[in-house]
Design an enzyme around this catalytic site. Sequence first.
Site, mmCIF file in Angstrom:
data_model
loop_
_atom_site.group_PDB
_atom_site.id
_atom_site.type_symbol
_atom_site.label_atom_id
_atom_site.label_comp_id
_atom_site.label_asym_id
_atom_site.label_seq_id
_atom_site.Cartn_x
_atom_site.Cartn_y
_atom_site.Cartn_z
ATOM 1 N N VAL A 141 31.514 -4.221 31.078
ATOM 2 C CA VAL A 141 32.110 -5.233 30.209
ATOM 3 C C VAL A 141 33.579 -5.481 30.525
ATOM 4 C CG1 VAL A 141 30.516 -4.814 28.303
ATOM 5 C CG2 VAL A 141 32.664 -3.519 28.427
ATOM 6 N N HIS A 199 33.407 3.025 37.834
ATOM 7 C CA HIS A 199 33.188 1.581 37.965
ATOM 8 C C HIS A 199 33.270 1.215 39.436
ATOM 9 C CE1 HIS A 199 32.992 0.278 33.757
ATOM 10 N NE2 HIS A 199 33.780 1.316 33.516
ATOM 11 N N HIS A 220 32.495 8.860 33.393
ATOM 12 C CA HIS A 220 31.116 8.673 32.907
ATOM 13 C C HIS A 220 30.122 8.600 34.066
ATOM 14 C CE1 HIS A 220 32.128 4.466 33.537
ATOM 15 N NE2 HIS A 220 32.627 4.269 32.337
ATOM 16 N N ASN A 223 27.103 6.023 35.060
ATOM 17 C CA ASN A 223 27.314 4.712 34.463
ATOM 18 C C ASN A 223 28.307 3.907 35.305
ATOM 19 O OD1 ASN A 223 26.898 6.569 31.648
ATOM 20 N ND2 ASN A 223 25.687 4.724 31.917
ATOM 21 N N ALA A 224 28.011 2.613 35.466
ATOM 22 C CA ALA A 224 28.827 1.716 36.295
ATOM 23 C C ALA A 224 28.902 2.208 37.736
ATOM 24 C CB ALA A 224 30.220 1.538 35.709
ATOM 25 N N ARG A 231 18.836 6.601 51.438
ATOM 26 C CA ARG A 231 19.653 6.432 52.639
ATOM 27 C C ARG A 231 21.099 6.053 52.306
ATOM 28 N NH1 ARG A 231 14.774 4.019 53.931
ATOM 29 N NH2 ARG A 231 13.587 5.087 55.558
ATOM 30 N N HIS A 255 23.035 6.165 27.473
ATOM 31 C CA HIS A 255 23.725 5.809 28.713
ATOM 32 C C HIS A 255 23.053 6.383 29.965
ATOM 33 C CE1 HIS A 255 26.963 4.205 26.270
ATOM 34 N NE2 HIS A 255 27.552 3.777 27.376
ATOM 35 N N ASP A 278 33.565 7.975 25.185
ATOM 36 C CA ASP A 278 33.698 6.544 25.509
ATOM 37 C C ASP A 278 33.606 5.735 24.218
ATOM 38 O OD1 ASP A 278 34.133 4.389 27.191
ATOM 39 O OD2 ASP A 278 32.044 4.184 27.793
ATOM 40 N N GLY A 313 30.847 0.643 25.811
ATOM 41 C CA GLY A 313 31.240 1.908 25.212
ATOM 42 C C GLY A 313 30.057 2.568 24.536
#
Length: 389
Positions: A141, A199, A220, A223-224, A231, A255, A278, A313
């Site tokens: 987000v 991220h 986290h 996540n992201a 491979r 999550h 988060d 979050g």
Amino acid sequence: MRHLLTGARLFTGDMLLDDHALLLNGPDILDIVPAVATVAGATRVTLPEGSLLAPGFIDTQVNGGGGVLFNDTPTAAGALAIAAAHRRFGTTALLPTVITDDLNTMMAAAEAAAEAAAVPGGGVIGVHMEGPFISPGRRGVHNENHIRRPNGVDLDRLSALPRHFGDLGRVLLTLAPEQVEDADIARLVRAGLILAGGHSAASLERTQAALRAGLRGFTHLFNAMPPIGNRAPGIALAAMAAKDAWCGLIVDGVHVHPDLLTLALAAKPRGKMMLVTDAMPPTGTDATSFTLYGNRIHRRDGRLVTDDGVLAGADIDMAQAVRNTMRLLGVDLEEALRMASLYPARFLGLDGRLGQLAAGFQADLVLLDANLHVLGTWVTGQRDGGGPV
């Protein structure tokens, strides 16, 4: 003023102790003594039968709480309000987190956190800047209009931040390794920042190079980040395989699948996985929605989601995270508590002051009932609601 806290079982960060008491001297822990001990000049405080006294929880990723979003309120008062909201759930020290925004807003938030960290007993121990140097393809987000690579001015301003905190706190920066050169990673680490990968769609090899340059942990985990491929295992596997790096885990059952978290725990050396929330503004409130970047985020069935169903979050507090770690992942009580206190203290380099019940440590404490719900907290020896008892 000395106070002897007795009647509860103690978890020191190392072991569980029965029939012992914790002796406080103002903001610090003075000693652990037998429960029957009489300490001259100390006021005896009897805690509820069956309760557990443990090191206060430490959360390195807190976007908001008590109705406050740090991005929208990048002030010392905002940071302290977030810390106060999370204290109800056992978190006695946290990093208010500002997510990708224009750098002036993010720097203002960091300077506000430094001001808040100077407030005795406020519970703010630094700042987490999550972005803006992240992957546009793994932004979640985060506002894509502010995502970019760092330039020289950015690096100069970031490098100066740790001096604002001194010994009072830490500056954590989440970045995507593919967005930042190794030389710049090394420069920021030399300046005193703690860097975490997140991220990101970085390859295994790029992430390993960033680790060699000074990356210390991962934000986290899973996540992201892209899924692990046979491979192209990518950043997630690099995080699991890096024996010296810490990983933050959101254990809300939403999550990340619990079985994947169990596998990750088995892959890492003990002590390198820590709990994060988060958390967003609804924590500590009955709000059913809030606004992020001008968009409505909905609180539904334990999730915080956009209109399109994208997670924004987590709807969890640290005491819940501890309970979930035991219930969903099969982790024992002592290790779950370490994941919420000792291990984040080590990640931040504050384990000489926080994360344990031991002589000379700061008296940041959480009191839990038999079901691990919070009965009370102390920050620098002051109990929630004011006063030492």
